[in-house]
Design a protein around this motif. Structure first.
Motif, PDB file in Angstrom:
ATOM      1  N   ILE A  62       0.360  15.046  -1.665  1.00 11.85           N
ATOM      2  CA  ILE A  62       0.601  14.372  -0.380  1.00 11.85           C
ATOM      3  C   ILE A  62       2.056  13.952  -0.269  1.00 11.85           C
ATOM      4  O   ILE A  62       2.726  14.180   0.752  1.00 11.85           O
ATOM      5  CB  ILE A  62      -0.332  13.154  -0.222  1.00 11.85           C
ATOM      6  N   LEU A  63       2.587  13.338  -1.323  1.00  8.37           N
ATOM      7  CA  LEU A  63       3.960  12.856  -1.308  1.00  8.37           C
ATOM      8  C   LEU A  63       4.957  14.006  -1.143  1.00  8.37           C
ATOM      9  O   LEU A  63       5.905  13.921  -0.349  1.00  8.37           O
ATOM     10  CB  LEU A  63       4.261  12.082  -2.593  1.00  8.37           C
TER      11      LEU A  63
ATOM     12  N   CYS B 247       5.357   4.301   0.957  1.00 12.58           N
ATOM     13  CA  CYS B 247       5.934   5.498   0.327  1.00 12.58           C
ATOM     14  C   CYS B 247       6.033   6.677   1.298  1.00 12.58           C
ATOM     15  O   CYS B 247       6.964   7.480   1.205  1.00 12.58           O
ATOM     16  CB  CYS B 247       5.118   5.896  -0.907  1.00 12.58           C
TER      17      CYS B 247
ATOM     18  N   ASP C 132       0.834  -1.191   0.000  1.00  7.59           N
ATOM     19  CA  ASP C 132       0.000   0.000   0.000  1.00  7.59           C
ATOM     20  C   ASP C 132       0.877   1.252   0.000  1.00  7.59           C
ATOM     21  O   ASP C 132       1.808   1.372   0.791  1.00  7.59           O
ATOM     22  CB  ASP C 132      -0.901  -0.010   1.240  1.00  7.59           C
ATOM     23  N   GLY C 133       0.564   2.174  -0.904  1.00  9.51           N
ATOM     24  CA  GLY C 133       1.389   3.367  -1.056  1.00  9.51           C
ATOM     25  C   GLY C 133       1.547   4.168   0.213  1.00  9.51           C
ATOM     26  O   GLY C 133       2.644   4.665   0.528  1.00  9.51           O
ATOM     27  N   GLN C 134       0.466   4.316   0.987  1.00  7.54           N
ATOM     28  CA  GLN C 134       0.545   5.081   2.228  1.00  7.54           C
ATOM     29  C   GLN C 134       1.482   4.435   3.232  1.00  7.54           C
ATOM     30  O   GLN C 134       2.165   5.115   4.005  1.00  7.54           O
ATOM     31  CB  GLN C 134      -0.853   5.237   2.838  1.00  7.54           C
TER      32      GLN C 134
ATOM     33  N   ARG D  97      -3.624  14.904  -6.487  1.00  5.26           N
ATOM     34  CA  ARG D  97      -3.913  14.768  -5.059  1.00  5.26           C
ATOM     35  C   ARG D  97      -2.839  13.940  -4.370  1.00  5.26           C
ATOM     36  O   ARG D  97      -2.301  14.330  -3.328  1.00  5.26           O
ATOM     37  CB  ARG D  97      -5.290  14.117  -4.867  1.00  5.26           C
ATOM     38  N   VAL D  98      -2.487  12.803  -4.956  1.00  2.61           N
ATOM     39  CA  VAL D  98      -1.469  11.937  -4.362  1.00  2.61           C
ATOM     40  C   VAL D  98      -0.090  12.600  -4.453  1.00  2.61           C
ATOM     41  O   VAL D  98       0.704  12.533  -3.514  1.00  2.61           O
ATOM     42  CB  VAL D  98      -1.457  10.558  -5.049  1.00  2.61           C
TER      43      VAL D  98
ATOM     44  N   SER E 258      -2.381  10.975  -9.929  1.00 12.07           N
ATOM     45  CA  SER E 258      -3.252  12.110  -9.621  1.00 12.07           C
ATOM     46  C   SER E 258      -2.487  13.207  -8.899  1.00 12.07           C
ATOM     47  O   SER E 258      -1.541  12.943  -8.144  1.00 12.07           O
ATOM     48  CB  SER E 258      -4.442  11.661  -8.768  1.00 12.07           C
TER      49      SER E 258
END
Length: 497
Positions: free
Chosen positions: A226-227, A203, A198-200, A222-223, A220
């Motif tokens: 966040i990163l 990452c 899972d990316g969260q 949005r992601v 996206s």
């Protein structure tokens, strides 16, 4: 482990069921940090084996990988069909285009290195200017082109001397399994690290460590936001981002309808419209809108629906969970605000299979007018005043591309000048697209950060670095000794053929 269910539902005696086609490990923060440490250790502040190899030596490693990758074509193509529902022809094209991209990158780097192999003398200073790697790259690609789009950042990052942590997309992850052996055989330890999960979970800790030097992300905005915000030193983080798009087609009253309809069908429905470069809204001049609609819906009705490996299949099941339901919501919202579905069975869906919906007339009150649908729902907007589509482009959050259809050079010329200041590619009488890979690929506003093409990618994953000294006898002797005795991989006049 995470089971991977295909978007293809299989008929069996008990009814329809989704096929489980594989699984991948759900790694944790612990494994993520192990991968990061491997990449950091391999780069070793630029002192590691990989970043200090000569350009020619790194090219040989990439060539070895490409050779072994080609042996896995059938397996990778099969996994593309089963995991994301991409048809056979497009899956094979994605693989072949990726191989071509690798070869093109090698050729372009040779050209770049030949130019850099000379010395410059300016104002009494001798210098050689080359490109050096940036450090550790986190590379994340999209599900719609999980191989090709990921490799358009992965390969230039590697070949320029960076070490990489590869996080495959959530969908389209299984195709990397056949490549693990090729990665292992082709690169020194720690140069390429594959991270699943899972990316969260995996990452976030990487970015928070501050040890990621480059974020290469296609997905996206949005992601991406966040990163980027998770990195403690954002001014030290270089970002190469391919993000959202809502590319319009503008069809003028003098457009060639045969050509226009053909390109709009391709532009809106190739891989079910699941492309960032897809045409996602169509503006049609009211003088020809009826003729366009009749021809357009007729051509859409001819598209074959079925399993990816069947011949001439154009429409296949959608891999994203909940996607048909989301598209249905957009259709219902448009209907409530005055649009109609103008094609037979438009908007009907079963499980993961969604029949294309042509919506007309669409207006700004509808969600589909603004939201990037990323699927087979096609909004069509009539206009009399050309300022309506131009204003749409200006006010849009996105600025990737536009397709312009018409035959009058005077009218088209007047539209090109304002449009090139809003988007990064104006397509004349053709669908929006990325290729050829030698062309720059980027976007304005929320659509991209950085520019990708074969040559641009080599530059964005590296930085210009030079060795310089006053033109005195001592420096001439030092440089000559280093060059003649090949004491440095950086300071060199070797010519790569």
């Amino acid at each position: 482990m995470q089971n991977v269910s295909s978007p293809l539902w299989i008929n069996n005696p008990s009814g329809l069921s989704q096929k489980v086609v594989g699984h991948y490990p759900l790694l944790t923060q612990k494994e993520a940090m192990e991968a990061l440490n491997a990449a950091v250790h391999s780069y070793d502040c630029g002192q590691g084996l990989w970043p200090t190899l000569s350009v020619d030596q790194r090219i040989r490693h990439i060539e070895k990988f490409a050779f072994q990758m080609k042996e896995k074509k059938k397996e990778i193509v099969t996994l593309l069909m089963w995991e994301i529902g991409k048809n056979l022809n497009d899956s094979e094209k994605e693989f072949d285009r990726t191989i071509d991209y690798i070869n093109g990158t090698i050729d372009e780097l040779k050209i770049l290195d030949r130019v850099s192999s000379r010395f410059t003398i300016q104002q009494g200073v001798i210098a050689q200017i080359r490109r050096a790697p940036l450090g550790v790259v986190l590379c994340m690609g999209p599900f719609n082109y999980p191989l090709n789009e990921t490799f358009t950042t992965l390969i230039p990052a590697l070949i320029m001397g960076n070490t990489v942590i590869l996080k495959p997309p959530k969908l389209g992850v299984l195709l990397y399994s056949p490549l693990l052996e090729a990665f292992h055989n082709s690169f020194p330890p720690g140069v390429i690290n594959t991270l699943y999960g899972d990316g969260q979970q995996v990452c976030g800790p990487l970015m928070e460590s501050g040890k990621i030097d480059v974020l290469a992300f296609i997905g996206s905005s949005r992601v991406a936001d966040i990163l980027k915000k998770q990195h403690p030193k954002p001014h030290r983080l270089r970002c190469i981002l391919g993000l959202d798009a809502k590319n319009p087609a503008i069809i003028l009253s003098h457009a060639d309808l045969d050509l226009t309809v053909k390109e709009c069908v391709l532009g809106t429905l190739s891989f079910n419209g699941q492309r960032c470069t897809a045409i996602k809204i169509i503006f049609v001049h009211s003088l020809i809108v009826d003729a366009f609609l009749n021809r357009f819906k007729e051509e859409v009705s001819k598209l074959k629906v079925g399993m990816p490996w069947d011949s001439d299949i154009r429409l296949t099941p959608l891999p994203e969970s909940g996607k048909p339901e989301y598209l249905f919501e957009l259709v219902e919202d448009a209907k409530k605000n005055g649009a109609e579905i103008i094609n037979k069975n438009g908007g009907k869906f079963n499980k993961t299979l969604f029949n294309p919906a042509l919506l007309y007339p669409v207006n700004s009150m509808m969600r589909i007018y603004h939201e990037e649908q990323f699927g087979p729902v096609i909004p069509i907007v009539p206009f009399d005043d050309i300022n309506i589509p131009i204003r749409y482009v200006i006010e849009s959050h996105y600025g990737q591309q536009v397709s312009l259809f018409g035959t009058d050079p005077d009218v088209i010329a007047k539209m090109i000048d304002p449009l090139v200041n809003q988007v990064c590619r104006v397509n004349l009488n053709s669908q929006c697209q990325r290729g050829p890979d030698t062309f720059p690929f980027t976007g304005r506003k929320d659509s991209a950060e950085g520019t990708l093409s074969i040559s641009d990618a080599l530059r964005v994953f590296s930085i210009r670095t030079l060795v310089a000294g006053k033109e005195i006898d001592l420096n001439r002797e030092i440089i000559n000794r280093i060059i003649k005795e090949r004491k440095s991989n950086f300071l060199s006049t070797d010519f790569i053929f």
